[in-house]
Design a protein around this motif. Structure first.
Motif, short mmCIF file in Angstrom:
data_model
loop_
_atom_site.label_atom_id
_atom_site.label_comp_id
_atom_site.label_asym_id
_atom_site.label_seq_id
_atom_site.Cartn_x
_atom_site.Cartn_y
_atom_site.Cartn_z
N VAL A 1 0.88 -1.17 0.00
CA VAL A 1 0.00 0.00 0.00
C VAL A 1 0.92 1.23 0.00
O VAL A 1 1.75 1.38 0.91
CB VAL A 1 -0.92 0.01 1.24
CG1 VAL A 1 -1.66 1.34 1.33
CG2 VAL A 1 -1.91 -1.13 1.16
N THR A 2 0.79 2.06 -1.01
CA THR A 2 1.75 3.16 -1.14
C THR A 2 1.14 4.38 -1.80
O THR A 2 0.18 4.28 -2.57
CB THR A 2 2.99 2.71 -1.94
OG1 THR A 2 3.94 3.77 -2.00
CG2 THR A 2 2.60 2.29 -3.36
N HIS A 3 1.72 5.55 -1.46
CA HIS A 3 1.39 6.80 -2.15
C HIS A 3 2.53 7.22 -3.07
O HIS A 3 2.47 8.28 -3.68
CB HIS A 3 1.12 7.91 -1.12
CG HIS A 3 -0.16 7.72 -0.34
ND1 HIS A 3 -1.40 7.77 -0.93
CD2 HIS A 3 -0.38 7.46 0.96
CE1 HIS A 3 -2.34 7.57 -0.02
NE2 HIS A 3 -1.73 7.38 1.15
N GLU A 4 3.57 6.38 -3.15
CA GLU A 4 4.72 6.68 -4.00
C GLU A 4 4.41 6.15 -5.41
O GLU A 4 4.69 5.00 -5.74
CB GLU A 4 5.99 6.01 -3.45
CG GLU A 4 6.35 6.43 -2.03
CD GLU A 4 6.87 7.85 -1.97
OE1 GLU A 4 7.31 8.37 -3.01
OE2 GLU A 4 6.83 8.43 -0.87
N MET A 5 3.84 7.01 -6.25
CA MET A 5 3.40 6.57 -7.58
C MET A 5 4.57 6.15 -8.47
O MET A 5 4.48 5.18 -9.23
CB MET A 5 2.60 7.68 -8.27
CG MET A 5 1.31 8.05 -7.57
SD MET A 5 0.16 6.67 -7.43
CE MET A 5 0.09 6.48 -5.65
N GLY A 6 5.69 6.87 -8.35
CA GLY A 6 6.86 6.53 -9.15
C GLY A 6 7.39 5.15 -8.80
O GLY A 6 7.77 4.36 -9.67
#
Length: 434
Positions: free
Chosen positions: A386-391
């Motif tokens: 689960v992440t908000h780091e799209m890159g």
């Protein structure tokens, strides 16, 4: 390279059973539905990134996979083992809904005219609350004007405040009178509704409640049996499922080495103890092989030594071997998170679950944690992140799940999901985060 990884993932989906599978996963908190029927399969070697807006259910979904949250309904399988399957809470909700409908019908609360009157009552109460706040502000202002009456224009402003206060008081009196009339109207209408209730409808409602009560009771019986069984299966499941949290969750009273070795030593000792008990029983019955195996079981000190060797090897892998004997309070956020990852790896998991592992870190520390996760991905570890780091999701993931309002709205390889999103909500989300 990315295309090769994606093809491998597709092959896994076609030829293998998933490591983790969910069907109809529902989770409610205090009546609020967070997950609304999640169907997902995670295959060996996949790196699945879960993205979506805050509050969409991403972390809840991840915690359900490890049964840190018990679902309200649905099924979770880990390999061939069903680790959770129940619809009891869902059936209980249905029973409560039927009871609420009957209660509303008998009281007249579901009558259209009663609803309209109650809506008007709520509007008036909001107006009354706003007026109360305004009157408090006007009275405070009047006191201030009185204290500064020497100021130019103070008398004129005080007169204006007094007029508005009088007007607000009249409005308050009028609203209170209207609320009283509306309440009386609700009472009269409910009395009319109650006098004309349909007995056949009431009987049908009672029949529905009775039938649902039987279904719920049966579901509860199955649920209790499964929960009793689950006490054993959950421990086995968690031993092969690593979990890394947002806020590290290290034990501050233990040094780094003890944090890492605590679980492997404890589970190792328990496994040897259980095996020794079984072998002793078999040996007592005359099993010569059991007698021979008893002599080969490792001692507790050997288990501890093996756990420490593994811990040092893992610490060396993330560049923190020199921190083995320090306490978590002396580490930076990035170092704590790398230790948390090592602690999860020490159990030799089949799958790693990462719950926003960089969200609690300073921007400059994010890179060092993501690099460790990327190394694990390159080594073939199965992951759900689960992440908000799209890159990071675009670069490392083999699949990306977009979750919104408790549902998987899109499931695709990163190149397709980021490059050509099909869901309108996903398009909106990506336009804000990319």
């Amino acid at each position: 390279m990315q295309d090769k990884i994606l093809n491998t993932g597709a092959e896994s989906a076609e030829n293998k059973e998933p490591i983790i599978s969910t069907r109809g996963l529902v989770k409610k908190f205090a009546g609020k539905t967070v997950l609304r029927g999640i169907d997902a399969d995670i295959y060996e070697g996949e790196k699945v990134a879960v993205i979506g807006p805050s509050g969409s259910g991403k972390s809840t979904f991840l915690r359900c996979l490890n049964l840190l949250e018990i679902p309200t309904a649905g099924k979770i399988s880990f390999g061939d083992d069903v680790i959770y399957e129940s619809d009891y809470y869902a059936q209980k909700d249905k029973l409560n809904d039927l009871k609420d409908k009957k209660r509303a019908y008998l009281s007249g609360a579901d009558d259209d005219e009663v609803r309209a009157l109650e809506s008007r009552e709520n509007q008036l109460k909001i107006q009354l609350k706003d007026l109360k706040k305004e009157l408090e502000a006007l009275r405070t202002h009047a006191k201030l004007l009185k204290a500064t009456s020497y100021r130019e224009g103070a008398a004129e402003e005080a007169e204006k405040t007094e007029r508005r206060t009088a007007q607000a008081l009249r409005q308050r009196t009028g609203i209170k009178a209207e609320i009283k009339n509306v309440k009386a109207g609700i009472k009269r209408r409910k009395s009319v509704v109650k006098s004309s209730l349909d007995e056949a409808k009431i009987a049908a409602m009672n029949a529905d409640i009775s039938a649902q009560r039987i279904v719920t009771s049966s579901s509860l019986s199955r649920h209790k049996k499964f929960i009793k069984k689950m006490d054993r299966t959950v421990d086995a499941h968690r031993r092969t499922t690593g979990m890394v949290f947002q806020h590290f969750n290290l034990f501050n009273n233990l040094n780094v080495l003890d944090n890492i070795t605590l679980a492997p030593v404890k589970t190792g000792v328990l496994e040897v103890r259980a095996r020794r008990k079984a072998l002793k029983a078999a040996a007592k019955a005359g099993d010569e092989n059991a007698k021979a195996e008893l002599l080969t079981l490792p001692h507790k000190l050997e288990i501890i030594e093996n756990a420490r060797k593994n811990a040092f090897a893992l610490l060396d892998r993330v560049g923190l071997k020199d921190k083995a004997y320090v306490y978590p309070a002396t580490l930076s956020g990035g170092q704590k998170q790398r230790i948390a990852i090592v602690r999860a790896l020490a159990m030799n998991p089949r799958i790693m679950l990462f719950d926003e592992p960089t969200s609690a870190l300073d921007p400059e520390m994010v890179g060092e944690v993501l690099q460790v996760i990327k190394q694990l991905a390159d080594d073939g570890m199965t992951m759900v992140i689960v992440t908000h780091e799209m890159g990071f999701a675009r670069e490392v993931a083999t699949r990306v799940l977009f979750v919104d309002e408790g549902k998987i709205k899109e499931d695709a390889p990163p190149k397709e999901l980021f490059g050509n999103p099909k869901n309108d909500r996903l398009k909106e989300f990506l336009s804000k985060v990319l």
